[in-house]
Design an enzyme around this catalytic site. Structure first.
Site, PDB file in Angstrom:
ATOM      1  N   TYR A 134      -5.244   8.614  -6.768  1.00  0.00           N
ATOM      2  CA  TYR A 134      -4.216   7.634  -6.134  1.00  0.00           C
ATOM      3  C   TYR A 134      -4.852   7.268  -4.743  1.00  0.00           C
ATOM      4  CZ  TYR A 134       0.281   5.861  -4.831  1.00  0.00           C
ATOM      5  OH  TYR A 134       1.274   4.810  -4.325  1.00  0.00           O
ATOM      6  N   SER A 144       0.873  -1.168   0.042  1.00  0.00           N
ATOM      7  CA  SER A 144       0.082   0.070  -0.089  1.00  0.00           C
ATOM      8  C   SER A 144       0.920   1.291  -0.159  1.00  0.00           C
ATOM      9  CB  SER A 144      -0.771   0.130   1.099  1.00  0.00           C
ATOM     10  OG  SER A 144      -1.841   1.116   1.438  1.00  0.00           O
ATOM     11  N   LYS A 187      -5.748   3.419  -3.250  1.00  0.00           N
ATOM     12  CA  LYS A 187      -5.103   3.052  -2.098  1.00  0.00           C
ATOM     13  C   LYS A 187      -5.973   2.753  -0.940  1.00  0.00           C
ATOM     14  CE  LYS A 187      -1.068   2.223  -3.684  1.00  0.00           C
ATOM     15  NZ  LYS A 187      -0.473   0.788  -3.980  1.00  0.00           N
TER      16      LYS A 187
END
Length: 278
Positions: free
Chosen positions: A149, A135, A153
């Site tokens: 993004y 991660s 994640k």
């Protein structure tokens, strides 16, 4: 846990490459995937049949299953599956195109979910193993200019944390790795920028526009990070999260404390929406 066979997506660069090199140097077997043919020919030449490699684009979900099935078929037991392939899409949410948005989520989130899902039947059948997801500090702390993004994640964080509870009865451990900025080729090869809108000039989101060419000095040592990930598999119980880098620790603890303060301030008002007692 003694681990001698690993499956790693994205072994051509970054943490995936560093993990593969260290594991192979220790005598482990590694099954790796790449998007660019020929990018790991040096590892194949140096390590022979201890390095199994194939092409994979993780957005091709049926192909993900085919590759993982083939790796387990060819290698037998695989002790650790590392979900590493991905990239960063930077830019304000409004600046990102529909196609960029779909590809970011398809790669980082759906590709990661499918890799885990495809590995689970094999891990259950062999009586256990580890799933490790690369991660990021961006999975727990958010900043303007990286909303897509972060979405990818944060989605992986929720999926993996719930998955850990689902598969624990089968002896499968799940770990999320939260590195901060590291001295990999991420800014050159795994970072993509949206087309800027002038409306965001001078706003917090605009800072990412210069990041690809003038990235700030990064603290993380990829070799040390990879070694810590490998060493974590010796722990009897898989750690749910491994925070790596003083920058990651600072950003994550600040974000979590701020979030908790916002929530704790609502203890009374939260209870006011409970149903009246009968």
């Amino acid at each position: 846990m003694a681990t001698d066979t690993w499956f790693i997506t994205g072994v051509n660069s970054g943490f995936g490459r560093e993990l593969a090199e260290q594991l192979l140097s220790r005598g482990s077997r590694v099954a790796g995937t790449v998007r660019r043919e020929g990018s790991v020919d040096d590892l194949r030449a140096a390590h022979g049949d201890r390095f199994w490699v194939t092409h994979l684009d993780v957005t091709d979900l049926p192909r993900v299953r085919e590759v993982i099935d083939a790796a387990f078929r060819d290698l037998g037991r695989i002790d650790v599956v590392v979900i590493n392939a991905g990239y960063g899409l930077f830019g304000a949410a409004e600046e990102v195109s529909d196609e960029q948005m779909v590809h970011q989520i398809s790669t980082n989130l759906l590709g990661s979910m499918q890799t885990a899902r495809a590995a689970l039947p094999h891990l259950r059948a062999q009586g256990g193993g580890r799933l490790i997801h690369l991660s990021s500090v961006a999975g727990l702390a958010a900043h303007a200019g990286a909303s897509l993004y972060h979405a990818s994640k944060w989605g992986c964080e929720g999926f993996m944390e719930a998955l850990a509870q689902e598969v624990a009865p089968f002896g499968i451990g799940v770990t999320l790795v939260e590195p901060g900025g590291a001295r990999t080729a991420f800014a050159r090869g795994s970072l993509r920028l949206s087309e800027p809108l002038s409306a965001y000039d001078g706003t917090p989101a605009a800072f990412v526009r210069q990041f690809k060419d003038t990235a700030p000095p990064l603290l993380g040592d990829p070799a040390k990070i990879a070694a810590r990930i490998i060493d974590s598999t010796a722990q009897h119980l898989a750690p749910m999260r491994i925070v790596l880098g003083s920058d990651s620790y600072q950003a994550v603890t600040t974000a979590v404390r701020n979030r908790l303060a916002q929530i704790e301030a609502q203890q009374v008002t939260a209870a006011e929406t409970d149903a009246d007692a009968a």
